[in-house]
Design an enzyme around this catalytic site. Structure first.
Site, mmCIF file in Angstrom:
data_model
loop_
_atom_site.group_PDB
_atom_site.id
_atom_site.type_symbol
_atom_site.label_atom_id
_atom_site.label_comp_id
_atom_site.label_asym_id
_atom_site.label_seq_id
_atom_site.Cartn_x
_atom_site.Cartn_y
_atom_site.Cartn_z
ATOM 1 N N LEU A 134 0.662 -0.973 -0.110
ATOM 2 C CA LEU A 134 0.026 -0.400 0.403
ATOM 3 C C LEU A 134 1.133 1.365 -0.258
ATOM 4 O O LEU A 134 0.408 2.517 -0.351
ATOM 5 C CB LEU A 134 -1.026 -0.139 1.177
ATOM 6 C CG LEU A 134 -1.650 0.878 0.936
ATOM 7 C CD1 LEU A 134 -2.505 1.309 0.240
ATOM 8 C CD2 LEU A 134 -2.692 0.749 2.616
ATOM 9 N N ASP A 164 10.412 4.104 6.047
ATOM 10 C CA ASP A 164 10.648 2.349 6.397
ATOM 11 C C ASP A 164 11.784 1.609 7.375
ATOM 12 O O ASP A 164 12.638 2.214 6.849
ATOM 13 C CB ASP A 164 10.038 1.568 5.312
ATOM 14 C CG ASP A 164 9.357 0.379 5.658
ATOM 15 O OD1 ASP A 164 9.537 -0.624 6.528
ATOM 16 O OD2 ASP A 164 8.154 0.271 4.963
ATOM 17 N N ASP A 205 13.395 2.771 12.339
ATOM 18 C CA ASP A 205 12.193 2.439 13.126
ATOM 19 C C ASP A 205 11.827 3.682 13.964
ATOM 20 O O ASP A 205 12.182 3.887 14.738
ATOM 21 C CB ASP A 205 12.923 1.535 13.556
ATOM 22 C CG ASP A 205 12.334 0.643 15.482
ATOM 23 O OD1 ASP A 205 10.620 1.515 15.150
ATOM 24 O OD2 ASP A 205 12.516 -0.526 15.952
ATOM 25 N N SER A 241 -8.578 1.476 9.558
ATOM 26 C CA SER A 241 -8.495 -0.071 8.941
ATOM 27 C C SER A 241 -10.481 0.222 9.430
ATOM 28 O O SER A 241 -10.381 0.474 10.217
ATOM 29 C CB SER A 241 -7.961 -0.710 9.486
ATOM 30 O OG SER A 241 -8.150 -2.292 9.439
ATOM 31 N N TYR A 265 -4.509 -5.256 17.100
ATOM 32 C CA TYR A 265 -4.470 -4.125 16.165
ATOM 33 C C TYR A 265 -6.369 -3.276 15.839
ATOM 34 O O TYR A 265 -5.981 -2.181 15.766
ATOM 35 C CB TYR A 265 -4.702 -5.679 14.652
ATOM 36 C CG TYR A 265 -4.462 -4.346 13.535
ATOM 37 C CD1 TYR A 265 -3.442 -4.383 12.961
ATOM 38 C CD2 TYR A 265 -5.580 -4.646 12.597
ATOM 39 C CE1 TYR A 265 -3.648 -3.596 11.422
ATOM 40 C CE2 TYR A 265 -5.848 -3.958 11.126
ATOM 41 C CZ TYR A 265 -4.535 -3.613 10.732
ATOM 42 O OH TYR A 265 -4.647 -2.704 9.606
ATOM 43 N N LYS A 287 -6.334 0.480 15.445
ATOM 44 C CA LYS A 287 -6.386 1.598 14.712
ATOM 45 C C LYS A 287 -7.850 2.296 14.895
ATOM 46 O O LYS A 287 -7.838 2.780 14.493
ATOM 47 C CB LYS A 287 -7.008 0.471 13.733
ATOM 48 C CG LYS A 287 -6.034 -0.326 12.665
ATOM 49 C CD LYS A 287 -5.376 0.640 11.865
ATOM 50 C CE LYS A 287 -3.687 -0.248 11.124
ATOM 51 N NZ LYS A 287 -2.772 1.246 10.506
ATOM 52 N N SER A 317 -3.129 -7.909 -1.298
ATOM 53 C CA SER A 317 -1.426 -7.809 -0.586
ATOM 54 C C SER A 317 -1.059 -9.089 -0.603
ATOM 55 O O SER A 317 -1.818 -9.884 -0.690
ATOM 56 C CB SER A 317 -1.523 -7.098 0.923
ATOM 57 O OG SER A 317 -2.407 -7.779 1.789
#
Length: 241
Positions: A15, A34, A59, A136, A148, A152, A182
Site C-alpha cells: 500500500l 520504513d 524504526d 483500517s 490491531y 486502529k 496484498s
C-alpha cells in the site's frame, strides 16, 4: 516539479508503494520512511522515473530515529505539506494466547509511532498542510485482532482529537481500508479469502490504488474543507451485516 513535500511511512512496498507512486505522479517531493531496507530501492526506482524521492531506513518506535526523520525533512525540504502515517504491523492471536509484548508492539508501531512522528514534524508544517492517518475497517472490530483493532480505533481517536487541536492550520483525516489485495491476503487459504470477498458489497477485493487515491484526495487542496473525518474505503464492508 511542485514544491509540495510529502513524508510517507511504510513506503517500501504494498500500500505504501501505491501511495508513493501516486503522490509522486501528482508532483510531490517525497521522503519515504520504513524500517525495511527495501525502501531505498523503492525510492531509487521512483527517482529513475524522474521524481524527487529520498528514503530513510528508520524504526519509528525509537526516539532517535524519529529525530533523524525530522532533521532530514528540515534539512532537505525546510517544510512539510503532507504526512501520511501508513506504517503498521499485525501480530494476530486470540486474546487468551496473545502476549502482552505482542499487544504492546502493535500499539507502539500502529498508534504511538504516528503520534510521535506527527508531533515531531509539527513545527515544519506549512499552513494548509494535511496529515492522513491510515487506519483500517478493522477499527470496527475483527476476530483475533484485539491489539490491531485497539491500535486502529485509537488512531481514529487521535485523528479527531488532533484535527481540533491543529485547526485551522493543519487538516487531519484518516483513511480506513478494508480487505486489500496484498501479500498478506494472497497468503490466506483460497476458501477463507473467497469467503471474505463474498461479504464485500462491492463484490471484489480492494486494490492498493483504491486506497492511494483516497489518501491523495485527503492530502490535496480538493479536501481543503475536510478535517477530522474517517473515509472508509472498503467496498461497503463497513455497513454490511
Amino acid at each position: 516539479m511542485s514544491d509540495r513535500v510529502a513524508v510517507l511511512t511504510g513506503g517500501a512496498r504494498g500500500l505504501g508503494l501505491a501511495i508513493a507512486r501516486l503522490l509522486a505522479a501528482r508532483g510531490h517531493r517525497l521522503l519515504l520512511v520504513d524500517r525495511d531496507p527495501g525502501v531505498t530501492g523503492t525510492a531509487a526506482g521512483l527517482a529513475e522515473s524522474g521524481h524527487e524521492v529520498t528514503a530513510l531506513v528508520a524504526d519509528l518506535t525509537r526516539a532517535d530515529d524519529i529525530a533523524r526523520v525530522r532533521d532530514h525533512a528540515a534539512r532537505s525540504f525546510g517544510a512539510v505539506d503532507v504526512l501520511v502515517n501508513n506504517a503498521g504491523i499485525t501480530r494476530d492471536a486470540r486474546l487468551a494466547k496473545m502476549s502482552t509484548d505482542d499487544f504492546a508492539a502493535v500499539l507502539d508501531v500502529n498508534l504511538l509511532a504516528p503520534m510521535r512522528l506527527t508531533e515531531a514534524l509539527g513545527p515544519l508544517f506549512r499552513d494548509g498542510a494535511a496529515v492522513v492517518n491510515v487506519s483500517s475497517r478493522a477499527a470496527l472490530g475483527n476476530f483475533g485482532q484485539t491489539n490491531y483493532v485497539a491500535s486502529k480505533s485509537g488512531l481514529i481517536g487521535f485523528t479527531r482529537g488532533l484535527a481540533l487541536a491543529w485547526a485551522p492550520k493543519v487538516r487531519v483525516n484518516a483513511v480506513a481500508p478494508g480487505l486489500v489485495d496484498s501479500a498478506m491476503s494472497r497468503a490466506m487459504p483460497e476458501d477463507v479469502l473467497s469467503g471474505l470477498v463474498d461479504r464485500i458489497p462491492a463484490g471484489r477485493i480492494g486494490e492498493p490504488d483504491d486506497i492511494a487515491r483516497a489518501v491523495a484526495f485527503l492530502a490535496s487542496d480538493d479536501a481543503s474543507y475536510v478535517t477530522g473525518q474517517v473515509l472508509f474505503v472498503c467496498g461497503g464492508r463497513s455497513v454490511a451485516p
